[in-house]
Design an enzyme around this catalytic site. Structure first.
Site, PDB file in Angstrom:
ATOM      1  N   ARG A 153       8.798   0.602  -3.023  1.00  0.00           N
ATOM      2  CA  ARG A 153       7.908   1.739  -3.236  1.00  0.00           C
ATOM      3  C   ARG A 153       6.676   1.623  -2.348  1.00  0.00           C
ATOM      4  O   ARG A 153       5.607   2.108  -2.676  1.00  0.00           O
ATOM      5  CB  ARG A 153       7.500   1.817  -4.696  1.00  0.00           C
ATOM      6  N   LYS A 173       1.253   2.005  -1.333  1.00  0.00           N
ATOM      7  CA  LYS A 173       2.062   1.530  -2.465  1.00  0.00           C
ATOM      8  C   LYS A 173       2.144   2.645  -3.500  1.00  0.00           C
ATOM      9  O   LYS A 173       1.126   3.214  -3.878  1.00  0.00           O
ATOM     10  CB  LYS A 173       1.432   0.290  -3.076  1.00  0.00           C
ATOM     11  N   ARG A 243      -3.174  -0.096   0.971  1.00  0.00           N
ATOM     12  CA  ARG A 243      -3.521  -1.515   1.032  1.00  0.00           C
ATOM     13  C   ARG A 243      -3.582  -1.969   2.485  1.00  0.00           C
ATOM     14  O   ARG A 243      -2.900  -1.419   3.356  1.00  0.00           O
ATOM     15  CB  ARG A 243      -2.442  -2.352   0.327  1.00  0.00           C
ATOM     16  N   ASP A 320       8.881 -13.788  -3.081  1.00  0.00           N
ATOM     17  CA  ASP A 320       8.647 -12.489  -2.444  1.00  0.00           C
ATOM     18  C   ASP A 320       7.205 -12.025  -2.643  1.00  0.00           C
ATOM     19  O   ASP A 320       6.785 -11.038  -2.054  1.00  0.00           O
ATOM     20  CB  ASP A 320       9.609 -11.427  -2.996  1.00  0.00           C
ATOM     21  N   ASN A 321       6.460 -12.700  -3.493  1.00  0.00           N
ATOM     22  CA  ASN A 321       5.059 -12.349  -3.729  1.00  0.00           C
ATOM     23  C   ASN A 321       4.111 -13.354  -3.071  1.00  0.00           C
ATOM     24  O   ASN A 321       2.927 -13.349  -3.361  1.00  0.00           O
ATOM     25  CB  ASN A 321       4.737 -12.308  -5.222  1.00  0.00           C
ATOM     26  N   ASP A 330       0.219  -8.633  -3.817  1.00  0.00           N
ATOM     27  CA  ASP A 330       1.035  -8.129  -4.927  1.00  0.00           C
ATOM     28  C   ASP A 330       0.404  -8.381  -6.291  1.00  0.00           C
ATOM     29  O   ASP A 330       0.859  -9.214  -7.073  1.00  0.00           O
ATOM     30  CB  ASP A 330       2.441  -8.735  -4.899  1.00  0.00           C
TER      31      ASP A 330
HETATM   32  C1  NAG Z   1       6.303  -9.247  -7.134  1.00  0.00           C
HETATM   33  O1  NAG Z   1       7.250  -9.811  -7.998  1.00  0.00           O
HETATM   34  C2  NAG Z   1       7.722  -8.970  -9.010  1.00  0.00           C
HETATM   35  C3  NAG Z   1       8.619  -9.749  -9.900  1.00  0.00           C
HETATM   36  O2  NAG Z   1       9.551 -10.441  -9.148  1.00  0.00           O
HETATM   37  C4  NAG Z   1       8.450  -7.817  -8.400  1.00  0.00           C
HETATM   38  O3  NAG Z   1       8.913  -6.960  -9.419  1.00  0.00           O
HETATM   39  C5  NAG Z   1       7.483  -7.087  -7.529  1.00  0.00           C
HETATM   40  O4  NAG Z   1       8.172  -6.064  -6.859  1.00  0.00           O
HETATM   41  C6  NAG Z   1       6.825  -7.984  -6.515  1.00  0.00           C
HETATM   42  N1  NAG Z   1       5.770  -7.254  -5.937  1.00  0.00           N
HETATM   43  C7  NAG Z   1       5.896  -6.635  -4.791  1.00  0.00           C
HETATM   44  C8  NAG Z   1       4.879  -5.618  -4.477  1.00  0.00           C
HETATM   45  O5  NAG Z   1       6.770  -6.880  -4.030  1.00  0.00           O
END
Ligand code: NAG
Ligand code: NAG
Ligand code: NAG
Ligand code: NAG
Ligand code: NAG
Length: 567
Positions: A153, A173, A243, A320-321, A330
């Site tokens: 998103r 975002k 952002r 991923d964060n 994030d």
């Molecule tokens: C950060 O981690 C959460 C849980 O894994 C995930 O849902 C979320 O999309 C992540 N944030 C971003 C902006 O990628």
């Protein structure tokens, strides 16, 4: 050509392009850009914002061959092209960071009067030169590999190089679906957007490396959310935050390439990140990936120690964060710890406490192990063992930084043998009495030594006063005073001044964010503005903030607050 000239050039060529008949199936980037501009030309008036973006990422890194935003497994690329979906009118510009506007984007504050600006920062129109992208990444979530995640998103709009020569990447975002949306609707609600906007700016002014937020736009678009995953779906409203970060690449950006065996792309992306963001590493250095790894290890250790020093719990430390540049990114179910408790967990559904505040350093190590696994195809076996050795030093780097930061919080200069003991002793007293983390350190910065000496701590110093009920408090004070007295050339005023510069009086407590959100949901953004203003100078006592109770004991209703995880 001036930026305005460039923008107009795009508009005119877009009109010319529209007259042509047969558009070929596969389009070059330039052609797609022209087409996109044609689409946006007739949205609103032609007043342009003087901010022209470039697309270095797009030029340097492989792009998804498939066009369109339908949800799919994406292969052998770093980005997919993806257009933002405009939010439904009417739009309200609820908040703007003047600092980001002026000092990052070189924009004049009068630009916010321009309706084009509101469209540009919410996905309804593109900045000149922008070719929006969604990033493909993977990640380990809660300890397990999650396959393809990606910007579900978010839209990367392009890069801006400011007058200081800094390159910043702009990202929306909440701006709609992308090929990575999985089951999501691509939107973000007011609640989570207010929190991200306020907290990322607050962290910057606390001195913690972080992404920034330029603006918050709220809409009337209905967005359905099950706030507490309890089957109770309610209608909320969509919002978009613009952002900014020097780079949005994450550990998961590299992981997905290794996991899919795309080693050429892995090398291309790693080389790009090193060349752009780790400029002191020579591109022909045969050990460059190992050196890069050592930098990320060091800086991640520093970042997490910094989080701890302000009582910040990120809440979702998945790979991923976690940024490759070791900045905080994030903002989801984060929280600032109030009562000191190493088991503090901001995410109300994280029952096992995987991401408790006290676990963050270990989780950082886990994430760095995953980064090393991702880099493995680029390393010789010697380099790999070198990297494993670097990882073994992570914990020491972290503890050393933690100690330095907490020594500064206590006003210590130089090193003395019992410093670590004094820190641990105080934290234990705080844990036993549930002392407020922020205000205990702040009030220690405000109390005079003679007040400490005589035990005459004013009741207005509510956190310190509570702590002083501990049976060992006097013992700690004696050691503390002894330690301070050994700094011969120091004065009490100098100590207070030093300590007040590192111990904030205001942090974004959940109850404060919640109070601002409740008003924002009724289109009253006054408290968002007040919080934003307060948190721009967190170390300075401010009249309005005091009146709002921001340095008081949290109100009793705050104890029942749960941070919703759906965003
Ligand atoms: C950060 O981690 C959460 C849980 O894994 C995930 O849902 C979320 O999309 C992540 N944030 C971003 C902006 O990628
Ligand atoms: C911003 O623009 C206004 C109106 O165009 C102008 O009067 C003002 O001087 C500008 N401010 C700065 C800081 O450039
Ligand atoms: C580790 O990172 C910190 C914070 O960025 C920096 O100040 C320090 O110089 C780095 N140390 C090494 C050995 O690279
Ligand atoms: C909060 O923790 C739970 C349990 O581990 C997890 O399922 C959920 O995804 C977390 N919330 C976020 C936003 O990551
Ligand atoms: C350090 O602490 C120990 C035990 O409390 C004490 O005996 C010693 O004198 C302290 N050293 C200094 C320099 O204060």
């Amino acid at each position: 050509m001036t930026s305005r000239g460039f923008a107009l050039f795009l508009l005119f060529s877009a009109v010319a392009r529209a007259d042509e008949q047969d558009v070929p199936e596969r389009k070059s980037c330039d052609e797609r850009e022209l087409e996109r501009n044609r689409f946006y030309t007739d949205v609103k008036t032609h007043r342009e914002i003087s901010l022209t973006l470039s697309h270095k990422l797009l030029d340097a890194l492989p792009l998804d061959e498939v066009d369109g935003r339908f949800i799919r497994a994406v292969k052998v690329c770093v980005f997919s092209q993806s257009q933002p979906t405009p939010l439904k009118d009417p739009l309200t510009l609820a908040a703007v960071s003047q600092d980001a506007l002026r000092n990052i984007l070189d924009l004049n504050e009068s630009v916010i009067q321009n309706e084009e600006f509101v469209l540009c920062v919410s996905g309804g129109k593109l900045f000149p030169g922008s070719i929006p992208l969604a990033h493909r990444y993977g990640g380990h979530q809660f300890g397990y590999w999650s396959e393809q995640l990606g910007d579900g998103r978010a839209h990367l709009l392009g890069e801006y190089t400011n007058r200081k020569g800094e390159r910043w990447e702009l990202q929306l975002k909440g701006s709609g679906k992308t090929p990575y949306s999985r089951s999501g609707d691509g939107r973000a609600v007011i609640r989570s957007s207010v929190r991200e906007f306020l907290c990322s700016e607050a962290m910057h002014f606390l001195g913690v490396p972080t992404s920034r937020a330029l603006s918050l736009v709220v809409s009337e678009e209905p967005v359905w959310r099950d706030r507490f995953y309890d089957g109770n779906v309610i209608k909320e409203r969509g919002a978009v935050v613009l952002r900014l970060a020097r780079s949005w690449f994450r550990i998961g950006s590299l992981e997905i390439l290794t996991r899919s065996g795309e080693f050429d792309v892995l090398r291309t992306l790693s080389d790009f990140v090193i060349k752009e963001h780790f400029k002191s590493i020579a591109t022909n250095n045969p050990d460059k990936y190992a050196v890069f790894f050592s930098r990320v290890v060091n800086e991640t250790a520093h970042l997490i120690a910094h989080w701890m020093s302000v009582g910040f719990a990120h809440g979702v430390c998945n790979t991923d964060n976690f940024s490759l540049l070791s900045i905080t990114i994030d903002y989801g179910p984060f929280g600032f710890m109030e009562s000191y408790d190493p088991n503090f967990v901001p995410n109300s559904s994280d029952d096992e406490g995987r991401y408790s505040i006290g676990a963050q350093a270990d989780v950082g190590l886990f994430n760095l192990q995953k980064l090393l696994e991702a880099l493995k195809p680029l390393l010789t076996s010697d380099q790999l063992s070198q990297c494993q050795q670097i990882l073994r030093e992570y914990s020491q780097t972290y503890h050393q930084r933690f100690r330095e930061l907490f020594k500064a919080k206590l006003g210590f200069l130089g090193n003395q043998e019992n410093d670590s003991y004094l820190i641990a002793f105080l934290l234990k007293l705080m844990e036993d009495t549930g002392a407020d983390f922020t205000m205990t350190f702040r009030q220690l910065s405000e109390v005079t030594l003679s007040q400490l000496q005589t035990g005459a701590i004013p009741l207005s110093m509510w956190a310190l006063s509570g702590l002083s009920s501990h049976e060992y408090f006097r013992d700690w004070v004696q050691l503390y005073l002894k330690r301070l007295s050994r700094m011969k050339s120091d004065s009490d005023a100098a100590r207070q001044h030093r300590m007040q510069g590192v111990n904030p009086r205001y942090v974004l407590r959940n109850w404060m964010a919640e109070s601002a959100i409740r008003k924002a949901e009724k289109n009253d953004f006054s408290e968002v503005t007040l919080l934003q203003k307060t948190l721009t100078e967190p170390f300075v006592e401010q009249e309005e903030a005091e009146k709002a109770g921001y340095s008081n004991k949290p109100p009793s209703w705050a104890q029942q607050l749960r941070v919703s995880c759906s965003s």
